[in-house]
Enzyme design. Structure first.
Site, mmCIF file in Angstrom:
data_model
loop_
_atom_site.group_PDB
_atom_site.id
_atom_site.type_symbol
_atom_site.label_atom_id
_atom_site.label_comp_id
_atom_site.label_asym_id
_atom_site.label_seq_id
_atom_site.Cartn_x
_atom_site.Cartn_y
_atom_site.Cartn_z
ATOM 1 N N LYS A 1 -129.088 -28.296 -10.976
ATOM 2 C CA LYS A 1 -129.732 -26.984 -11.236
ATOM 3 C C LYS A 1 -131.235 -27.163 -11.437
ATOM 4 O O LYS A 1 -132.042 -26.473 -10.819
ATOM 5 C CB LYS A 1 -129.103 -26.313 -12.470
ATOM 6 C CG LYS A 1 -127.601 -26.092 -12.353
ATOM 7 C CD LYS A 1 -127.016 -25.403 -13.564
ATOM 8 C CE LYS A 1 -127.113 -26.194 -14.866
ATOM 9 N NZ LYS A 1 -126.319 -27.445 -14.860
ATOM 10 N N ARG B 1 -124.073 -18.923 -19.713
ATOM 11 C CA ARG B 1 -123.181 -20.066 -19.790
ATOM 12 C C ARG B 1 -121.851 -19.742 -20.461
ATOM 13 O O ARG B 1 -121.001 -20.610 -20.599
ATOM 14 C CB ARG B 1 -123.887 -21.108 -20.641
ATOM 15 C CG ARG B 1 -123.883 -22.476 -20.071
ATOM 16 C CD ARG B 1 -124.881 -23.205 -20.917
ATOM 17 N NE ARG B 1 -124.751 -24.592 -20.793
ATOM 18 C CZ ARG B 1 -125.693 -25.362 -20.246
ATOM 19 N NH1 ARG B 1 -126.784 -24.844 -19.760
ATOM 20 N NH2 ARG B 1 -125.528 -26.648 -20.204
ATOM 21 N N ARG C 1 -130.080 -40.502 -14.997
ATOM 22 C CA ARG C 1 -131.193 -39.541 -14.916
ATOM 23 C C ARG C 1 -132.326 -39.945 -15.868
ATOM 24 O O ARG C 1 -132.098 -40.395 -16.985
ATOM 25 C CB ARG C 1 -130.708 -38.144 -15.308
ATOM 26 C CG ARG C 1 -131.881 -37.175 -15.478
ATOM 27 C CD ARG C 1 -131.452 -35.744 -15.581
ATOM 28 N NE ARG C 1 -130.566 -35.492 -16.704
ATOM 29 C CZ ARG C 1 -130.038 -34.307 -16.948
ATOM 30 N NH1 ARG C 1 -130.292 -33.285 -16.146
ATOM 31 N NH2 ARG C 1 -129.234 -34.135 -17.979
ATOM 32 N N ARG D 1 -132.644 -38.562 -21.706
ATOM 33 C CA ARG D 1 -132.229 -37.512 -22.636
ATOM 34 C C ARG D 1 -131.133 -38.011 -23.575
ATOM 35 O O ARG D 1 -130.237 -38.733 -23.165
ATOM 36 C CB ARG D 1 -131.713 -36.292 -21.850
ATOM 37 C CG ARG D 1 -132.774 -35.243 -21.652
ATOM 38 C CD ARG D 1 -132.357 -34.150 -20.724
ATOM 39 N NE ARG D 1 -131.083 -33.508 -21.025
ATOM 40 C CZ ARG D 1 -130.617 -32.468 -20.354
ATOM 41 N NH1 ARG D 1 -131.310 -31.949 -19.352
ATOM 42 N NH2 ARG D 1 -129.461 -31.928 -20.659
HETATM 43 P P1 AP5 Z 1 -130.430 -32.183 -12.662
HETATM 44 O O1 AP5 Z 1 -131.117 -31.361 -11.643
HETATM 45 O O2 AP5 Z 1 -131.208 -32.615 -13.855
HETATM 46 O O3 AP5 Z 1 -129.048 -31.480 -13.079
HETATM 47 P P2 AP5 Z 1 -128.771 -30.187 -13.950
HETATM 48 O O4 AP5 Z 1 -127.702 -29.418 -13.270
HETATM 49 O O5 AP5 Z 1 -130.041 -29.464 -14.258
HETATM 50 O O6 AP5 Z 1 -128.176 -30.898 -15.239
HETATM 51 P P3 AP5 Z 1 -128.448 -30.680 -16.782
HETATM 52 O O7 AP5 Z 1 -127.833 -31.888 -17.464
HETATM 53 O O8 AP5 Z 1 -129.895 -30.438 -17.099
HETATM 54 O O9 AP5 Z 1 -127.616 -29.453 -17.053
HETATM 55 P P4 AP5 Z 1 -127.027 -29.017 -18.371
HETATM 56 O O10 AP5 Z 1 -126.550 -27.687 -17.946
HETATM 57 O O11 AP5 Z 1 -126.034 -29.881 -19.013
HETATM 58 O O12 AP5 Z 1 -128.260 -29.144 -19.377
HETATM 59 P P5 AP5 Z 1 -129.205 -28.067 -20.028
HETATM 60 O O13 AP5 Z 1 -130.518 -28.699 -20.185
HETATM 61 O O14 AP5 Z 1 -129.094 -26.744 -19.348
HETATM 62 O O15 AP5 Z 1 -129.837 -33.486 -11.922
HETATM 63 C C1 AP5 Z 1 -129.119 -34.464 -12.648
HETATM 64 C C2 AP5 Z 1 -129.352 -35.857 -12.015
HETATM 65 O O16 AP5 Z 1 -128.808 -35.867 -10.692
HETATM 66 C C3 AP5 Z 1 -130.832 -36.248 -11.865
HETATM 67 O O17 AP5 Z 1 -130.947 -37.621 -12.069
HETATM 68 C C4 AP5 Z 1 -131.169 -35.894 -10.411
HETATM 69 O O18 AP5 Z 1 -132.189 -36.693 -9.871
HETATM 70 C C5 AP5 Z 1 -129.828 -36.160 -9.721
HETATM 71 N N1 AP5 Z 1 -129.584 -35.279 -8.585
HETATM 72 C C6 AP5 Z 1 -129.816 -33.942 -8.502
HETATM 73 N N2 AP5 Z 1 -129.422 -33.471 -7.304
HETATM 74 C C7 AP5 Z 1 -128.915 -34.551 -6.619
HETATM 75 C C8 AP5 Z 1 -128.337 -34.727 -5.332
HETATM 76 N N3 AP5 Z 1 -128.198 -33.696 -4.485
HETATM 77 N N4 AP5 Z 1 -127.901 -35.943 -4.980
HETATM 78 C C9 AP5 Z 1 -128.033 -37.014 -5.816
HETATM 79 N N5 AP5 Z 1 -128.578 -36.925 -7.058
HETATM 80 C C10 AP5 Z 1 -129.011 -35.701 -7.446
HETATM 81 O O19 AP5 Z 1 -128.524 -27.868 -21.464
HETATM 82 C C11 AP5 Z 1 -128.569 -28.862 -22.460
HETATM 83 C C12 AP5 Z 1 -127.940 -28.338 -23.737
HETATM 84 O O20 AP5 Z 1 -128.657 -27.182 -24.200
HETATM 85 C C13 AP5 Z 1 -126.488 -27.847 -23.616
HETATM 86 O O21 AP5 Z 1 -125.559 -28.895 -23.731
HETATM 87 C C14 AP5 Z 1 -126.411 -26.836 -24.774
HETATM 88 O O22 AP5 Z 1 -126.265 -27.496 -26.010
HETATM 89 C C15 AP5 Z 1 -127.779 -26.186 -24.751
HETATM 90 N N6 AP5 Z 1 -127.854 -24.964 -23.917
HETATM 91 C C16 AP5 Z 1 -128.634 -24.782 -22.818
HETATM 92 N N7 AP5 Z 1 -128.456 -23.548 -22.319
HETATM 93 C C17 AP5 Z 1 -127.530 -22.935 -23.100
HETATM 94 C C18 AP5 Z 1 -126.908 -21.658 -23.061
HETATM 95 N N8 AP5 Z 1 -127.202 -20.750 -22.104
HETATM 96 N N9 AP5 Z 1 -125.988 -21.363 -24.005
HETATM 97 C C19 AP5 Z 1 -125.680 -22.256 -24.976
HETATM 98 N N10 AP5 Z 1 -126.231 -23.491 -25.068
HETATM 99 C C20 AP5 Z 1 -127.147 -23.842 -24.128
#
Ligand code: AP5
Length: 223
Positions: free
Chosen positions: A13, A88, A127, A160
């Site tokens: 994402k 989410r 990552r 992270r």
């Molecule tokens: P990346 O693009 O970073 O993946 P992502 O989908 O953004 O993953 P996140 O871990 O950031 O998502 P998340 O939803 O868990 O975390 P968030 O920060 O929202 O890619 C990942 C890796 O893969 C990288 O190394 C990249 O290079 C590689 N990659 C990407 N595309 C690729 C491809 N095509 N091929 C190969 N490699 C590839 O949330 C964190 C925390 O915040 C949550 O756990 C929760 O506690 C809180 N939170 C956030 N939003 C909410 C909400 N709306 N409600 C409640 N709690 C929330």
């Protein structure tokens, strides 16, 4: 353009959202990045949410909804947005839909980035992220040119806290329980666009442009 990127942790994402936001000239709204920033700044919200994030659990809906409401109220979000990591939960999705409807608006689309479970774990364990510009790397597949440094601004890359394997497994379970039901919610609303995201970043991006460019043109007249 009013777009949501949906997908499990590690689906890509963040990797795609920033580029899409620039292409459609709208802000990239990442609730994860916003919450991490509150944590780093030590704000009251950051203090309330740290333990949820560190353990891989979701932050309570009311806190997230208030934070997003504040962000959407800013002038730049009038043009639209690319939401990454929000909504989410079903209550978040329902509240978001009501907020838009109360202003005569709706989402243009919800992209589901689909990746098999095992690939997600590998992606997240390796990552690294830039704290300066938010660039995302993968130590094997997308390594930085200089070890440990961001290509764009030279910042020291971070691992992270929630990218440890036991926390990753918990986040994937939480996704399955609380976020996966949104797939049906948006499918029923006729908004869901599925993209096979177990392919190279550039191929996924090309598909996204092909699907989203026409939506962006159509939504242009409602800005
Ligand atoms: P990346 O693009 O970073 O993946 P992502 O989908 O953004 O993953 P996140 O871990 O950031 O998502 P998340 O939803 O868990 O975390 P968030 O920060 O929202 O890619 C990942 C890796 O893969 C990288 O190394 C990249 O290079 C590689 N990659 C990407 N595309 C690729 C491809 N095509 N091929 C190969 N490699 C590839 O949330 C964190 C925390 O915040 C949550 O756990 C929760 O506690 C809180 N939170 C956030 N939003 C909410 C909400 N709306 N409600 C409640 N709690 C929330």
């Amino acid at each position: 353009m009013r777009l949501v990127l949906l997908g499990a942790p590690g689906a890509g994402k963040g990797t795609q959202a920033g580029v899409l936001a620039r292409r459609y000239d709208v802000p990239h709204i990442s609730t994860g990045d916003m919450l991490r920033e509150h944590g780093q700044l030590g704000t009251p919200l950051g203090r309330k949410t740290a333990r949820f994030m560190q353990s891989g659990h979701l932050v309570p809906d009311d806190l997230v909804l208030e934070m997003v409401e504040e962000r959407l109220a800013r002038a730049d979000a009038r043009r639209g947005f690319v939401c990454d990591g929000f909504p989410r939960t079903l209550p978040q999705a329902e509240s978001f839909a009501q907020r838009l409807a109360s202003r005569g608006l709706a989402l243009d689309g919800v992209v589901l980035l689909e990746v098999p479970f095992q690939a997600l774990i590998r992606r997240l364990c390796l990552r690294r992220v830039c704290p300066g510009c938010g660039a995302v790397y993968h130590l094997e597949d997308r390594p930085p040119r200089q070890v440990g440094r961001c290509d764009a601004d030279g910042s020291v890359l971070l691992h992270r806290e929630d990218d440890r394997e036991e926390v990753i497994r918990e986040r994937l379970e939480v996704y399955h329980q609380q976020t996966a039901p949104l797939v049906e919610f948006y499918e029923e609303a006729g908004l869901l666009l599925r993209v096979d995201s177990a392919r190279p970043v550039e191929l996924i991006r090309a598909d996204l442009y092909e699907i989203l460019d026409p939506l962006s043109e159509r939504s242009g007249d409602t800005r």
